[in-house]
Design an enzyme around this catalytic site. Structure first.
Site, short mmCIF file in Angstrom:
data_model
loop_
_atom_site.label_atom_id
_atom_site.label_comp_id
_atom_site.label_asym_id
_atom_site.label_seq_id
_atom_site.Cartn_x
_atom_site.Cartn_y
_atom_site.Cartn_z
N TYR A 135 0.87 -1.18 0.00
CA TYR A 135 0.00 0.00 0.00
C TYR A 135 0.90 1.23 0.00
O TYR A 135 1.47 1.59 1.02
CB TYR A 135 -0.87 -0.03 1.25
CG TYR A 135 -1.90 1.07 1.36
CD1 TYR A 135 -1.60 2.28 2.00
CD2 TYR A 135 -3.18 0.90 0.86
CE1 TYR A 135 -2.56 3.28 2.12
CE2 TYR A 135 -4.14 1.90 0.98
CZ TYR A 135 -3.83 3.09 1.62
OH TYR A 135 -4.77 4.08 1.75
N GLN A 137 1.14 4.81 -0.28
CA GLN A 137 0.49 6.13 -0.19
C GLN A 137 1.47 7.19 0.28
O GLN A 137 1.71 8.18 -0.37
CB GLN A 137 -0.72 6.04 0.74
CG GLN A 137 -1.40 7.34 1.04
CD GLN A 137 -2.59 7.15 1.97
OE1 GLN A 137 -3.60 6.50 1.60
NE2 GLN A 137 -2.48 7.65 3.18
N SER A 144 0.82 12.55 6.62
CA SER A 144 -0.49 12.88 7.20
C SER A 144 -1.38 13.58 6.17
O SER A 144 -2.56 13.30 6.07
CB SER A 144 -0.32 13.79 8.41
OG SER A 144 0.41 13.11 9.41
N GLY A 177 5.35 -0.78 3.60
CA GLY A 177 5.85 -2.08 4.02
C GLY A 177 5.71 -3.09 2.89
O GLY A 177 4.73 -3.08 2.16
N ARG A 333 1.19 1.54 39.53
CA ARG A 333 1.70 1.63 38.15
C ARG A 333 1.27 0.42 37.32
O ARG A 333 1.02 0.53 36.13
CB ARG A 333 3.23 1.71 38.18
CG ARG A 333 3.77 3.00 38.77
CD ARG A 333 5.20 2.86 39.26
NE ARG A 333 6.13 2.57 38.16
CZ ARG A 333 7.37 2.11 38.37
NH1 ARG A 333 7.78 1.83 39.60
NH2 ARG A 333 8.18 1.91 37.34
N GLY A 401 16.42 -3.37 36.17
CA GLY A 401 17.41 -3.58 35.11
C GLY A 401 17.02 -4.70 34.18
O GLY A 401 17.25 -4.65 32.98
N THR A 422 2.33 6.19 14.95
CA THR A 422 2.58 7.02 13.76
C THR A 422 1.90 6.46 12.53
O THR A 422 1.21 7.18 11.82
CB THR A 422 4.10 7.08 13.50
OG1 THR A 422 4.76 7.53 14.68
CG2 THR A 422 4.42 7.98 12.32
N GLU A 424 -0.56 4.45 9.99
CA GLU A 424 -2.03 4.45 9.89
C GLU A 424 -2.60 5.74 10.44
O GLU A 424 -3.75 5.80 10.86
CB GLU A 424 -2.61 3.23 10.59
CG GLU A 424 -3.74 2.59 9.78
CD GLU A 424 -3.35 2.28 8.35
OE1 GLU A 424 -2.70 1.26 8.12
OE2 GLU A 424 -3.66 3.11 7.47
N ASP A 426 -0.83 9.58 12.10
CA ASP A 426 -0.16 10.11 13.29
C ASP A 426 -1.21 10.39 14.35
O ASP A 426 -2.28 10.95 14.04
CB ASP A 426 0.59 11.38 12.90
CG ASP A 426 1.07 12.09 14.14
OD1 ASP A 426 2.14 11.76 14.63
OD2 ASP A 426 0.31 12.93 14.66
#
Ligand SMILES: CCCCCCCCCCCCCCCCCCCCCCCCCC(=O)SCCNC(=O)CCNC(=O)[C@H](O)C(C)(C)COP(=O)(O)OP(=O)(O)OC[C@H]1O[C@@H](n2cnc3c(N)ncnc32)[C@H](O)[C@@H]1OP(=O)(O)O
Ligand SMILES: Cc1cc2nc3c(=O)[nH]c(=O)nc-3n(C[C@H](O)[C@H](O)[C@H](O)COP(=O)(O)OP(=O)(O)OC[C@H]3O[C@@H](n4cnc5c(N)ncnc54)[C@H](O)[C@@H]3O)c2cc1C
Length: 620
Positions: A135, A137, A144, A177, A333, A401, A422, A424, A426
């Site tokens: 694809y 584009q 964008s 890709g 978290r 670590g 990013t 498909e 941004d």
């Protein structure tokens, strides 16, 4: 007793049916069985090993990827796998591969934008992988801004052909890709020019390489754009560069489902929205939302297991040190990330339904839900991928670590995942698309046009603009309707405030530019409301299995209240909750994290095992 034996004991006591939870996560018993079966198939096949990936050179990694792709295709044919099973197999092979774009974009684009004849001509070859498509584009100068693309497709009535050309350096196709080494064809997006007139961007199928010797065809310059972020990661994909030097293609190689060019060179825009040319991006965005929950659950699984086993500080009289999972900071978290995995899973399920629904409507020329589908796919892709990328990094930090070691799995997971923010679309650009949809909705409130679907709450903005959350005690925040109203009020007030402020500018465009940050934040509030509301809808369904619904209710409260805590400024600034109510929400969140802790130490472990068992239902 060794911690791990202790786990075994506690695990047996887990108060919910893990098998049923696995089915909730998979979406259905059939989906779970397919995933389980294909996961075992991949895990038992040495060709699909992935433990060596980060040690391979780019060339060996790419060869390894081709080998896997060919082997996978062979297994799909041998075992006669269904498309769903094949899709799962691709998922478990677990590395970016050119087939993603062939199956995920090239074929859907022909199906969505090609006419009947074109589908009959190209799809059989594509399904058999006799041709491999990509694809194409994005260009070096524009990603964008699709309407800014520079590649040209000029109609030549003398020969009934289009001349495809790259007029500038910045018009070079850049990133697609599968383009760098593998694709024989590309679906390219170019400016359609007939009779000297520019008709904007349309799709064209162009053959790039010979089907005999795979060499680039005359006029085609093509190659790989080189190493990307991280070592293994996305370097298994041949993202490429492509330039055209007056390459001629037949007129019927322009996808003619959305608009046409006649033999005389007349441009015909059929009575469908021009944005259907963007349809493939919408399709992939909804798939990316479903994929976010998978990537997130993998990272959380690693961080949970580490947190249960790792001990640091706190030893008394030579006894064992404290498990890091005991620390409040570790819990605050980690637990919201687990809850987010389930939240994204359920909203992804709903989005898949929404997309299927719009596809059926389009077949009946019903375009009424297209704007909402665009806003939902763009917004959810933006919010879930940003949150997931941040969460994978947070999981790395939760593991000290060891999280930085390749063998933890987290660095590779992060490096493969982050471009989702990013590609498909941004994420900021997509949020501004959502904002445009919100402002349009607010501007129509007075017109009598009732907002429906995910924007229906705007129809109650009168109430939402002055309501006060009914929260006096921490436990009031456990009521789904209280949480829903808080999120609706926040989203409505942020949008209406933006709309009012836009009126202070000479024109909409200037206002949009100046208020872009506020508008993006209003878009996030709207999208987070969608995720919260779809989680509530999931909980209203009949959920079988001992204790399963209870666990999902806990996860819902953790997800919603941790979001509220994170964005407390929005909620308080928009006046929908008071600082005191915000503090009560935070208190309730701490209770959710530590309520098992006060009951008794082994129960805390039980909570962690609960997490682990919840995760087991995700990591097939
Ligand atoms: C192992 C082996 C297995 C082997 C075998 C296996 C077999 C296996 C089988 C199965 C395997 C399956 C694998 C599948 C994998 C899938 C995942 C793949 C992973 C992904 C990989 C990576 C892919 C990455 C690909 C890419 O990255 S591809 C490029 C992506 N690029 C973008 O995303 C550009 C963004 N930019 C824009 O989308 C536009 O530029 C822009 C901003 C909208 C402005 O567009 P513009 O035309 O300027 O429009 P406006 O003026 O803004 O708006 C004008 C009016 O139109 C409206 N409207 C704008 N849009 C739209 C729209 N859509 N729809 C509707 N309306 C719209 C707007 O609301 C406004 O309405 P109004 O307000 O007037 O009412
Ligand atoms: C791994 C990967 C795979 C890809 N695969 C493909 C593929 O197969 N096919 C394909 O066609 N493309 C592909 N792409 C390209 C991808 O779609 C583009 O990178 C993406 O659309 C962003 O465009 P850009 O890179 O030109 O950045 P730009 O659009 O130039 O944006 C650059 C920065 O400017 C900001 N910005 C831009 N416009 C605005 C605005 N209006 N308001 C505020 N901020 C703005 C953005 O937020 C961004 O931070 C891929 C990219 C990657 C990383």
């Amino acid at each position: 007793m060794e911690a791990l034996d202790y786990h075994a004991e506690e695990r047996r006591k887990a108060e919910f049916d893990v098998e049923e939870m696995k089915i909730v996560w998979a979406g259905s018993r059939q989906a779970y069985e397919i995933s389980d079966r294909v996961a075992r198939l991949v895990a038992s096949d040495p060709v699909f090993r992935k433990d060596n990936r980060t040690m391979l050179s780019r060339k060996d990694l790419f060869k390894d990827t081709l080998r896997k792709a060919a082997h996978a295709w062979k297994r799909i044919i041998e075992l006669r796998l269904s498309e769903e099973e094949a899709s799962k197999l691709r998922f478990f092979v677990d590395q970016p591969v050119f087939t993603d774009l062939h199956w995920g974009m090239f074929i859907p684009a022909i199906k969505g934008q090609g006419n009947e004849e074109q589908q009959q001509k190209w799809l059989p070859m594509a399904y058999k992988m006799q041709i491999i498509g990509c694809y194409a584009q994005t260009e070096l100068g524009h990603g964008s801004n699709v309407q800014g693309l520079e590649t040209t497709a000029t109609f030549d009535p003398e020969t009934d052909e289009f001349v495809i050309h790259s007029p500038t350096l910045t018009s070079s196709k850049w990133w697609p890709g599968g383009l760098g080494k593998v694709s024989t064809h590309a679906l390219i997006y170019a400016r359609l020019i007939t009779d000297g007139q520019d008709h904007g961007v349309h799709g064209f199928i162009v053959q790039l390489r010979s089907l005999d010797d795979h060499l680039p065809l005359p006029g085609i310059t093509v190659g790989d754009i080189g190493m990307k972020f991280g070592s293994g990661a996305y370097n298994s994909m041949d993202n490429g560069v492509l330039r055209f030097d007056h390459v001629r293609i037949l007129r019927d190689q322009m996808l003619m489902g959305v608009s046409q060019v006649t033999r005389e060179g007349k441009f015909m825009q059929s009575d469908v929205p021009r944005q259907l040319v963007y349809g493939t991006m919408v399709y992939v965005r909804q798939k990316i939302v479903a994929d976010a929950s998978c990537a997130l659950s993998r990272a959380v699984c690693i961080a949970t297991r580490y947190s249960v086993v790792r001990r640091q500080f706190g030893s008394h009289n030579g006894g064992p040190e404290t498990q890091v999972i005991d620390y409040k900071t570790q819990q605050s978290r980690l637990f919201p990330l687990l809850a987010s995995a389930y939240a994204f899973r359920f909203v992804g399920e709903w989005l898949k339904w929404l997309y299927t629904d719009v596809t059926q409507r389009l077949q009946a020329s019903d375009f009424s839900t297209l704007p909402e589908v665009h806003a939902c796919t763009a917004g959810l892709k933006s919010v879930t991928t940003s949150a997931t990328a941040d969460a994978i990094e947070e999981c790395r930090k939760l593991c000290g670590g060891h999280g930085y070691l390749s063998s933890s799995g987290l660095p590779e997971l992060f490096a493969v995942y982050v471009p989702a923010c990013t590609y498909e679309g941004d994420n900021v650009v997509l949020l501004l698309q959502v904002a445009r949809f919100l402002m349009k909705t607010v501007s129509q409130l007075g017109s009598g046009k009732k907002p429906v679907g995910t924007i229906a709450y705007m129809g109650r903005s009168e109430h939402l603009l002055q309501c006060r959350c009914e929260v006096e005690r921490a436990e009031d925040w456990l009521k789904p309707n209280v949480i829903l109203e808080a999120f609706e009020a926040r989203a409505a007030r942020m949008s209406v405030t933006c709309a009012k402020n836009l009126n202070n500018f000479a024109n909409q465009e200037e206002g949009f530019a100046q208020l872009a940050t506020d508008l993006a934040e209003a878009a996030v509030a709207h999208v987070q409301l969608i995720i919260v509301s779809k989680f509530i809808e999931k909980l209203q369904q009949d959920i079988p299995g001992k204790g399963v619904k209870r666990q999902l209710e806990i996860l819902f409260n953790v997800y919603a209240l941790s979001l509220l805590h994170k964005h407390l400024g929005d909620f308080v600034a928009s006046g929908c909750i008071t600082p005191k109510q915000g503090a009560l929400a935070n208190e309730q969140l701490r209770l959710l994290y530590s309520q098992v802790h006060f009951d008794n130490p082994s129960l805390l472990l039980y909570m962690v095992l609960l997490l682990e068992r919840l995760l087991q239902s995700t990591s097939f």
